[in-house]
Design a protein around this motif. Structure first.
Motif, PDB file in Angstrom:
ATOM      1  N   PHE A   1      13.584 -41.177 -51.068  1.00 33.15           N
ATOM      2  CA  PHE A   1      14.050 -42.355 -51.824  1.00 33.15           C
ATOM      3  C   PHE A   1      12.893 -43.141 -52.381  1.00 33.15           C
ATOM      4  CE2 PHE A   1      18.197 -42.388 -49.597  1.00 33.15           C
ATOM      5  CZ  PHE A   1      18.950 -42.327 -50.746  1.00 33.15           C
ATOM      6  N   ALA A   2      11.914 -43.338 -51.522  1.00 30.80           N
ATOM      7  CA  ALA A   2      10.762 -44.125 -51.940  1.00 30.80           C
ATOM      8  C   ALA A   2      10.186 -43.532 -53.225  1.00 30.80           C
ATOM      9  CB  ALA A   2       9.716 -44.145 -50.831  1.00 30.80           C
ATOM     10  N   VAL A   3      10.149 -42.228 -53.282  1.00 32.44           N
ATOM     11  CA  VAL A   3       9.611 -41.602 -54.488  1.00 32.44           C
ATOM     12  C   VAL A   3      10.609 -41.739 -55.637  1.00 32.44           C
ATOM     13  CG1 VAL A   3       8.784 -39.446 -55.480  1.00 32.44           C
ATOM     14  CG2 VAL A   3       8.253 -40.015 -53.098  1.00 32.44           C
ATOM     15  N   VAL A   4      11.887 -41.498 -55.339  1.00 30.96           N
ATOM     16  CA  VAL A   4      12.899 -41.526 -56.395  1.00 30.96           C
ATOM     17  C   VAL A   4      12.930 -42.884 -57.077  1.00 30.96           C
ATOM     18  CG1 VAL A   4      15.376 -41.487 -56.826  1.00 30.96           C
ATOM     19  CG2 VAL A   4      14.325 -39.718 -55.430  1.00 30.96           C
ATOM     20  N   PHE A   5      12.922 -43.916 -56.281  1.00 28.28           N
ATOM     21  CA  PHE A   5      13.004 -45.253 -56.864  1.00 28.28           C
ATOM     22  C   PHE A   5      11.629 -45.852 -57.127  1.00 28.28           C
ATOM     23  CE2 PHE A   5      17.092 -45.194 -54.404  1.00 28.28           C
ATOM     24  CZ  PHE A   5      17.888 -45.077 -55.526  1.00 28.28           C
TER      25      PHE A   5
END
Ligand code: NA
Ligand code: NA
Lengths: 767, 130, 158, 119, 138, 90, 501
Positions: free
Chosen positions: F53-57
């Motif tokens: 998630f951290a990467v996605v967002f």
């Protein structure tokens, strides 16, 4: 005048702290209080006669329109003199009658308070103040009836009388407040001056119901009369004072007082006449079927009260006059008879008329008093009673068409009352032989003197009608509005009235001679008990208690599940009702397309977690499922930009699971405790609640959103509050107090856990 | 270029985790499930973390990622050991095709007879749910 | 004393790396914090030699990573193939290690590599019980552990 | 997603109420925890959800440069979560103690029938 | 629990967790974290230690009863709330900050001490509860 | 295809499948230990997921959540083990 | 000057924290608590005086302008409640110190008690709805702890139901807050007032208001949500029940009053709901009190019964009715506390709470009995004691609104109270008892030292004096109540004070 009213209270208070020395012989000193007051009121007579009334005002709860306004007019004067005069006698009588009672100080305290309260009732001009004192008389009466605290009968009688008069008090309160809000004042004088016509008001019937109800309960009118005979459980001075001469007349006083305001409507008169008539006949009739002196007196009192109500109901000037005179007549002779009955009781230890005879030579003064009172009661000239009876007949005869009927009722009542008076006042002293089992004790003067004085007064007032007349004159002008003109005389010449008096006396004496009280008669009357108001009331109240138990048991069953389901059904019902009315949410399933697979699977895991937590048969599996549920929530919090939330939720959930795990040792196995039916019922309730919440959420989500708050926080978090994690800035700065309280909650919870686990209390520690 | 490396590393990591998941579903007994999962997941998540660290390419994030990896490496085996150990003594059975059980006969082995005797003696209702 | 100091230094390094703030003040603060944590956590100590620590550690980590990845692939294969061909069992491995730290390290290493799981240590700390996925030959398995991980652990910590 | 979440919240409430209605104390507390989760979620959802952007100002700016999730509901939920943790912890220990003293987990056995022998 | 492995691991984890907790506490004003989570992490360290070494051992380590952290934390939080009242006469809980940020920690102000109070209370609460319970379980 | 899109539409669904698989074991049990193991694995997976998630967002703050998860999740396992051990002793 | 508002809260907080430092030290705790409570009484009195003198005050915590920070507002209503809390706190603190067993004190009674006081003051003073929630939680957790403190069988039985229902209530409260925030985006009550007015979907606003009603209603023990109260209030030590009886249900009533005058504009639907619920509350409480045999249960049901009056007052929502409601609230807080203190004295004297066994109090202790009589008659509303005046005002309200049914219920409730109290008097004070204190039982009242007996009686006497003042000085109380009623009807002043517009 305030002092006059308060004296009794102060006296009572003094007794609480300094009552000890005033117990034994010294208790006679207590009589100083009523005598002093009596003298005080006597001293006011000239002024009242001259000016019509003395009005004193003391401010109290002015913001509620309640002030201590005292109005000493003619009517009040008669009552005040009665209260203090008879009070003096009773105080003296008590000092001997109650000698040796360990709680004599208490008794005097009650009497003093009662006297004060009664004075308050008759002197107050303010309706609410009247109510204040009215209730006090009720309470003091309760204490006095229940004076023999260890006697179950006394306590029951006290409760019954409190119940009835208390109910009346509530009615009175309703009535006077209604009157006050219609009249815009609570002052009777102001109401009179404003010329307000209550009978034109739409709420007049309600007022009537309230006021008359109050007066009837207090003055023991049929069908509320039965508390009075029960109240005879009280010591005789109490019966003398409260239940014959004064308190029971409070209702009469009230009707008197309010008839200028409320009396100009036929419904008022008819009600009073009807109930008064029934009561006077009913009471008089019952005296024949009693053998206990005090019981006979109680029923004759009821009857007399009926006569008074009846007379006020007639509403003519003659009737008012008759009523005013009869109040005094009755107070004098009934008080005397009670004192006589008490003296007999004191001397012989019994009040059973069947066993009492031949006492005359053992207690001459008492016998004299009794006979004098019986004469006045019988209306034999030249007694005061004769005067009273004359006026009654005059009033009934003046009633036009219904005169015959009303007069007949009055005559019948008087015949029976005469009988009752003779039975109590004469019969015990007649005859020569004593009942062999009865030993007559010698009585101290303090016992017989008051009776004798009152007995003599019964005659004196008859011989000097001007005394009564002087008192009645201002009273009549107070209640009727017109001054009193004619003169009271013993001898009117040969008139119909004289004839009626003769018939009354003759029939009464015949009745006395040929009808003897007997146990058979008592038993005969007892057969009709099942339709007596007392029994019916008792049944009603028992039924009410049964209903109460049913109601309480149904709602407070002790089962948590029922409580919750009741609350839930209530919530669902009302919220559902409101929500359905406003619901215009169209569920838009197209938005489901935007849901990504991982969101979907997170939700799926959440829902399965819920299912496991609910339906698992293993407790730990349920708890672990709770953990899974919490972690899935964390993930959703992460989806939507709430890392702090995710962290906290995660740590808290872990801690909760750990707590559960540590705690669950030795708990018994999960068992299926409920049957299918209740599970389905609970399921339906739960699902409806859930549905409600879902609909509500969707409805709220359709509303426009306001982000004023978050924008302010976002703009100022770093610049003013020096933090970049806005959530944390809110927690420690913008809404720091929330957090302060939150950690306090935690700290308290920790203390709670500590004490839950560690504290053991010994059974002996009572706190 | 780094992007592709990151994608590969993360994909590998995700696959390892997936294998672990498959393992936990497929393996026949608890011990095998523990064996398979703990490390596969640790390795997989470790790779994902490293991928993320590479993506952000920032010292503080990298150290955070490394810290997590370090932590996982430190705790995962201990956890696996603990749960395996306690389960064994609680009597969670080995797969019936297991070959040897040295622990059973050792001094540390489960007090088999006692356990058996114990079971029915527990008073009704007192018995702890699992 | 020295061990404490060294551990403290390690903690300082972790701290500085964690905060990503390589300033002097942060070093000082990290040292202060590390000593505080150690003071709280470690009330007893025995000194050790740390000279060979760094090279041994590097070699150790590399060895470990190799084992880890190898074993993972092996297990991945095992998991996805349609039938199960395992011969699991619990094997007692006699230990030559003596300190708790050594034993723990070995046990963890064994647990971390797929297919094996340290189940228990005997009360006298002489035997490690390992659950293994493939016990074709018991002795062979024992030897592989003793020559592999145990030797590396001894190299690292002694 | 809002729709799904709304349904989930409804389910959380429903399951919570259902569990509270059971007779086991453990289930009662599980029920309360379930409703508690539902409430937190409700606040979160009704504060409107924004995907993926934390309410944390980036390192080199003073205010937000792009959309951010509403921090207020988050702060409220945080407080609520912590408070309910305190209460739950107490409750969990309470059942332990109740069981120790009364030897039952069945809530219905905690009630006595009153003797209304007033008549 | 009688496991050498856990004991050894726990004695490593405890200082690490304490340090992490301080890190989380201090960074809370700028990044996710804060007193609450920080306190929990610290508590987790001690609880782990308790599980591994037994309650008595952990008690000895802590020296004071964790319950005493409650008034300490609460008074710290209260005091930081009072500070503005005493210094500038501004309302309770108004933030008072030093002008220049301090390296490592960042800006020092009452909010930080407030968070520290939260931290202490949370540690105290978690440990009090868990210690009390596990004493019972023992 | 950017790294974000790849992660969002390939990796995240993959991890969701992973989570569901693990959860199936959680549901199946059969012993408590199995559930504990799957819970632990689920949490480890969650750590990975959050990192993705951290990467996605592109939101590094999420890494902190992962840190906390890693720090605390261990305790659950220890506690359950503790429970199982105590239960055994009874 | 406005900083004064925090003082009642913070003072209690400081006492509590100080007490925590002396955890387990019985003697010091007693001294701190009593001295603190006395000082607190002075503080609360001072704040009350200042507000009466200078009008309402508001202060923004953290110096963030409303509605962004948390506002604290000291209007007449709030400071009156704070003063009452301080009075009750003072009495109960002394009573606790002299009656509670050392063990309970050792395990944190006093700190928790003062935290409860703090929570109450906070609830009264806050101008923020979510902040009110957290203060409420303080009162809840402290009540849990106090309720179970001692872990006796009965206590624990009651505690489970108490816990469940109160948790349910606070969860509903929180749900309501969530909905409210979703609708308006604000939590400040003054701000909410305006923002809610602007919402077109009135039905939704009503649903939201309903959730508040249920949340507070459970705590306030309204029909049909009162069941937990009689099941639990008789179980803990008397000192604890006394505070609960006096303040705990009332804080929910306060919240209802505040929320349904300031935040939600009273609508016909809610007025009718309040009237119906109020009437049934009076009925249920009243008839419940008639049939109980445990003296504390009788009092518990009376609490319920009399809450009905206040709810009816709120439902009528006229100046007179609201003034009556406030007057009643003032009276009720003092009187209910005192009733339970008295029940504690009776237990101390006789060692029983069963009406069937009790008796003889009047004969053995006439002066104590008379002291009790003050409260017993006040609770009935025997004029001119304190319970009488508010009833008049309430009836005015009923007549004003031509709601004769409510008037009827008020009168009926008074009558039932009269009968219930008379029954107590007859059975507990008059009749001869079948229980006596065993010899050599040093904890029974008669065997205590004279000094200790005095100090146990002192709080009862103190509260009785307050009651007498309320009754005989009804003019002053009515003025305060009327002032509050005005404030409740005209909320603009409040809103202006907070938002400064
Ligand atoms: Na917080
Ligand atoms: Na926090």
């Amino acid at each position: 005048m305030l002092t006059a009213v308060l004296t009794g209270f102060i006296f009572a208070c003094v007794l609480v702290f300094a009552g000890k020395p005033l117990k034994g012989r010294a208790s006679l000193i207590n009589a100083v209080v009523p005598i002093g007051l009596f003298v005080y009121f006597c001293a006011q007579i000239p002024q009242v006669i001259a000016e019509g009334a003395i009005y004193k005002s003391y401010s109290w709860v002015s913001s509620m329109g309640v002030d201590m306004n005292f109005n000493l007019d003619g009517l009040s004067m008669i009552f005040a003199l009665m209260i203090t005069g008879i009070g003096s006698m009773v105080f003296i009588y008590t000092s001997a009658y109650m000698k040796g009672s360990p709680q004599l100080d208490r008794f005097y305290g009650y009497l003093g308070m009662f006297m004060a309260a009664m004075l308050g009732v008759v002197l107050s001009d303010n309706l609410i103040t009247i109510f204040v004192f009215w209730e006090l008389t009720t309470i003091v009466s309760f204490f006095l009836i229940g004076y023999n605290t260890h006697d179950k009968g006394s306590r029951r009688a006290a409760m019954t009388s409190l119940g009835l008069t208390g109910l009346g008090g509530m009615l009175l309160l309703g009535g006077i407040i209604l009157m006050g809000s219609i009249g815009d004042t609570y002052s009777i004088q102001e109401m009179l001056n404003s010329g307000i016509a209550f009978s034109d008001n739409a709420y007049y019937p309600l007022i009537l119901f309230f006021i008359i109800g109050a007066a009837f309960t207090k003055s023991a009118q049929f069908p509320f009369h039965f508390w009075l005979p029960l109240a005879m459980k009280a010591p005789t001075p109490v019966s003398t004072y409260l239940h014959s001469a004064t308190m029971v007349k409070a209702g009469i006083y009230l009707i008197f007082r309010l008839s200028p305001l409320l009396g100009n409507d036929p419904s008022w008169n008819n009600t009073l006449m009807l109930f008064g008539g029934i009561t006077m006949l009913y009471g008089a009739w019952h005296t024949v079927f009693r053998t206990d002196l005090k019981a006979i007196l109680a029923y004759s009192t009821i009857s007399a009260l009926g006569i008074l109500t009846f007379l006020i109901g007639l509403g003519t000037k003659a009737a008012f006059l008759a009523a005013l005179i009869f109040i005094m007549v009755h107070a004098l002779y009934k008080a005397t008879l009670f004192l006589v009955a008490g003296s007999i009781d004191k001397a012989t230890g019994t009040r059973d008329i069947l066993r009492l005879r031949g006492l005359g030579k053992y207690m001459i003064p008492v016998a004299i008093a009794g006979i004098l009172a019986a004469i006045s009661n019988a209306g034999i000239p030249p007694s005061f009673g004769f005067l009273g009876k004359d006026l009654i007949y005059e009033a009934t005869l003046g009633m036009g068409e219904s005169a015959v009927f009303l007069t007949a009722a009055a005559v019948l009542t008087n015949i029976l009352l005469l009988y009752a008076g003779f039975v109590v006042g004469i019969k015990p002293f007649m005859g020569t032989r004593l009942d062999p089992e009865i030993k007559v004790k010698k009585l101290s003067p303090a016992i017989w003197v008051p009776g004798l004085i009152l007995g003599i007064l019964c005659i004196v007032f008859g011989i000097f009608p001007a005394v009564g007349e002087g008192l009645v004159r201002p009273a009549l002008s107070a209640v009727y509005g017109e001054p009193f003109e004619s003169h009271l005389k013993l001898w009117h010449g040969f008139t119909t009235i004289l004839l009626l008096s003769g018939i009354t006396i003759a029939c009464g004496v015949l009745l006395y001679l040929f009808v003897k009280p007997s146990n058979q008669k008592v038993a005969l009357m007892a057969k009709a008990d099942f339709i007596s108001p007392q029994v019916i009331t008792e049944q009603i109240s028992r039924g009410f208690l049964r209903l109460s138990i049913f109601w309480t048991r149904t709602f407070n069953s002790g089962y948590l599940g029922y409580y919750v389901i009741t609350v839930m059904v209530f919530v669902i019902g009302i919220v559902g009702y409101e929500l359905v009315a406003v619901l215009h949410v169209k569920v838009d399933f197209s938005q489901l397309k935007e849901v990504t697979f991982y969101e979907m699977s997170t939700i799926l895991i959440m829902i399965s977690g819920i299912v496991v937590a609910v339906f698992s048969q293993s407790r730990l599996a349920a708890i672990a499922a709770l953990g899974v549920l919490g972690y899935a929530m964390c993930i959703i919090f992460v989806f939507y930009g709430a890392p702090d939330l995710a962290m906290t939720q995660f740590s808290i959930d872990t801690l909760t699971v750990i707590l559960f795990v540590l705690i669950i040792f030795r708990l018994p196995k999960y068992k299926v405790l409920s049957n299918m039916r209740s599970r389905i019922r609970d399921g339906v309730v739960a699902l409806s609640f859930g549905t409600l919440i879902t609909l509500l959420i969707l409805e709220v989500l359709a509303q426009p959103v306001n982000r004023e708050l978050s924008e302010f926080y976002a703009d100022n978090a770093y610049l003013l509050a020096k933090g970049k994690n806005v959530v944390n800035v809110i927690l420690v700065d913008f809404r720091g107090i929330d957090t302060l309280v939150e950690i306090t909650v935690l700290a308290i919870a920790a203390i709670g856990v500590f004490s839950l686990m560690k504290l053991e209390i010994k059974k002996s520690e009572i706190d | 270029m780094t992007d592709i490396a990151i994608m590969i590393i993360i994909t590998l990591g995700a696959l390892f985790v997936l294998f672990a998941a498959l393992g936990i579903v497929r393996m026949p007994d608890l011990y095998l499930r523990i064996s398979v999962t703990t490390k596969a997941a640790t390795l997989g998540v470790g790779m994902i973390l490293i991928g993320a660290a590479m993506y952000f390419n920032e010292a503080s994030i990298t150290t955070r990622a490394l810290a997590i990896v370090f932590f996982l490496i430190l705790t995962a085996p201990v956890g696996a050991h603990l749960i395996g150990n306690t389960s064994y003594y609680k009597g969670v059975p080995l797969w019936n095709r297991s070959k040897v059980d040295d622990l059973k006969n050792s001094s540390n082995g489960p007090p088999e007879n006692e356990v058996r005797k114990d079971e029915p003696q527990r008073p009704q209702g007192e018995q702890t749910a699992e | 004393m020295r061990k404490k100091f060294l551990t403290n230094i390690i903690l300082v390094l972790i701290w500085v790396a964690l905060t990503g703030d390589f300033t002097f003040v942060n070093f000082v603060f990290g040292f202060f914090l590390g000593s505080l944590a150690l003071w709280l956590a470690d009330k007893e100590s025995d000194s050790r030699k740390y000279f060979r620590l760094i090279p041994a550690a590097i070699s150790f980590v590399l060895f470990f990573l190799y084992e880890l990845i190898k074993a993972n692939i092996q297990v991945a294969y095992e998991v996805i193939k349609p039938t199960l061909h395992m011969e699991p069992g619990i094997v007692a491995i006699p230990l030559d290690l003596n300190t708790d730290l050594e034993i723990t390290l070995l046990a963890n290493l064994i647990s971390l590599t797929p297919g094996t799981l340290s189940l228990d240590v005997s009360d006298n700390k002489k035997v490690l019980y390992v659950h293994a996925m493939y016990v074709h030959d018991k002795q062979e398995f024992i030897d592989s552990v003793k020559n592999g991980f145990e030797r590396k652990v001894i190299e690292l910590l002694r | 997603m809002e729709l799904l979440l709304a349904i989930t919240i409804g389910l959380l409430y429903a399951s919570g109420v259902y569990m509270v209605l059971r007779r086991s104390m453990v289930k009662l507390i599980i029920g309360i925890i379930l409703i508690g989760n539902g409430v937190n979620f409700l606040i979160f959802l009704l504060g409107r959800i924004t995907k993926g952007s934390t309410p944390i100002i980036s390192e080199n700016s003073d205010t937000f440069l792009e959309a951010y999730a509403d921090p207020v509901p988050q702060a409220l939920i945080l407080t609520a979560i912590v408070i309910s943790f305190g209460l739950q912890a107490f409750a969990i220990v309470l059942i332990k103690r109740v069981y120790k003293v009364l030897n039952t987990d069945d809530i219905d056995r905690l009630s006595h029938t009153e003797d209304y022998d007033i008549l | 629990m009688n496991s050498v492995i856990l004991r050894t691991a726990a004695s490593f984890l405890l200082p690490l967790l304490i340090m992490f907790s301080v890190f989380i506490l201090l960074r809370g004003h700028y990044l996710p974290g804060g007193g609450f989570v920080g306190g929990l992490v610290a508590a987790v360290g001690f609880v782990l230690h308790m599980f591994a070494n037994g309650l008595d051992e952990t008690r000895r380590l802590l020296m004071i009863h964790p319950g005493y952290l409650l008034p300490c934390g609460l008074s710290l939080a209260l005091l930081s709330g009072f500070t503005p009242v005493l210094i500038t006469g501004e309302p309770f809980m108004t933030g008072v900050w030093l002008d220049d940020p301090v390296p490592v920690i960042g800006s020092i102000g009452t909010a930080l001490f407030f968070d520290l109070g939260v931290y202490l209370v949370v540690v105290g609460v978690s440990l009090t509860i868990l210690f009390t319970i596990s004493e019972e379980v023992k | 295809m950017t790294i974000q899109l790849y992660l969002q539409f390939v990796i995240l669904p993959l991890m969701a499948v992973t989570a569901i698989l693990i959860f199936i074991r959680f549901l199946l049990g059969p012993s408590l230990s199995d559930r504990v193991v799957s819970l632990e694995l689920l949490m480890t997976t969650a750590i990975g997921m959050i990192c993705v998630f951290a990467v996605v967002f592109d939101e590094q703050n999420y890494m902190d959540v992962a840190v906390i998860l890693a720090l605390i999740s261990f305790l659950t396992t220890v506690a359950f083990s503790y429970y199982i051990e105590k239960q055994k002793r009874q | 000057m406005t900083q004064l508002i925090f003082l009642p809260i913070l003072f209690q907080a400081c006492i509590a924290v100080l007490l925590l430092f002396f955890f387990g030290k019985v003697k010091i705790q007693k001294i701190i608590s009593i001295a603190g409570s006395a000082l607190n009484l002075a503080v609360a009195g001072g704040v009350f005086y200042v507000v009466r003198l200078e009008g309402s005050m508001a202060v923004q915590a953290g110096n963030w302008q409303a509605p962004f920070g948390i506002t604290f507002v000291a209007d007449t209503l709030a400071v009156t409640m704070v003063l009452l809390t301080a009075i009750v706190g003072f009495a109960v603190s002394i009573f606790s110190a002299y009656t509670l067993s050392g063990n309970r004190i050792r395990f944190g009674y006093f700190p928790v008690f003062h935290f409860l006081m703090m929570g109450l003051c906070g609830s009264f003073l806050t101008g923020d709805l979510f902040n009110m929630y957290v203060w409420f939680e303080i009162t809840i957790i402290t009540s849990f702890v106090l309720l179970t403190l001692g872990n006796e069988k009965e206590q624990l039985e009651g505690a489970v139901k108490y816990f469940a229902m109160n948790m349910l209530a606070s969860l509903i409260f929180l749900t309501a807050l969530g909905i409210l925030y979703g609708l308006t985006g604000t939590l400040n009550m003054a701000d909410l007032s305006g923002k809610l007015m602007a919402i077109e979907n009135r039905g939704l606003v009503n649903v939201c208001a309903l959730f508040f009603f249920f949340g507070f209603g459970i705590k306030a023990a309204l029909f049909p949500m009162y069941f937990w109260l009689p099941d639990s209030y008789h179980t803990p030590p008397t000192a604890v029940t006394a505070v609960f009886a006096g303040l705990l249900t009332k804080v929910a009533v306060y919240a209802l009053i505040r929320v349904f005058s300031l935040v939600f504009i009273p609508e016909a639907f809610f007025n009718n709901l309040f009237l119906i619920v109020g009437a049934f509350t009076i009925l249920s409480g009243g008839i419940g009190s008639l049939v109980q045999n445990n003296i504390r249960k009788v009092f518990s049901y009376l609490i319920i019964c009399h809450i009905g009056y206040m709810i009816i007052g709120l439902g009528l929502f006229t100046q007179a009715a609201l003034a009556g409601m406030m007057f009643y609230l003032i009276h009720d807080i003092i009187i209910k506390t005192n009733l339970f203190l008295m029940s504690g004295m009776i237990i101390k004297i006789k060692g029983s709470t069963d009406i069937r066994q009790l008796g003889d109090i009047y004969n053995d202790h006439p002066r104590i009995a008379l002291l009790f009589a003050i409260s017993l008659f006040s609770v009935i509303g025997i004029p001119p004691l304190s319970g009488f005046w508010p009833k008049i005002s309430l009836i005015w309200g009923g007549i004003e609104k031509s709601d004769y049914l409510s008037v009827g219920f008020i009168l009926f409730g008074s009558f039932i109270t009269l009968m219930a109290v008379a029954r107590i008097w007859s059975k507990v004070f008059w009749k001869s008892s079948t229980v006596t204190a065993p010899p050599n039982a040093p904890l029974f009242f008669d065997q205590l030292s004279k000094r200790r007996r005095f100090w146990i009686l002192f709080p009862v006497g103190f509260l009785s004096v307050v009651t007498l003042y309320i009754g005989f000085g009804a003019d002053n109380i009515h003025l305060i109540a009327s002032r509050i009623a005005e404030d409740l009807i005209n909320v603009d002043a409040y809103i202006e004070l907070v938002l400064g517009k």
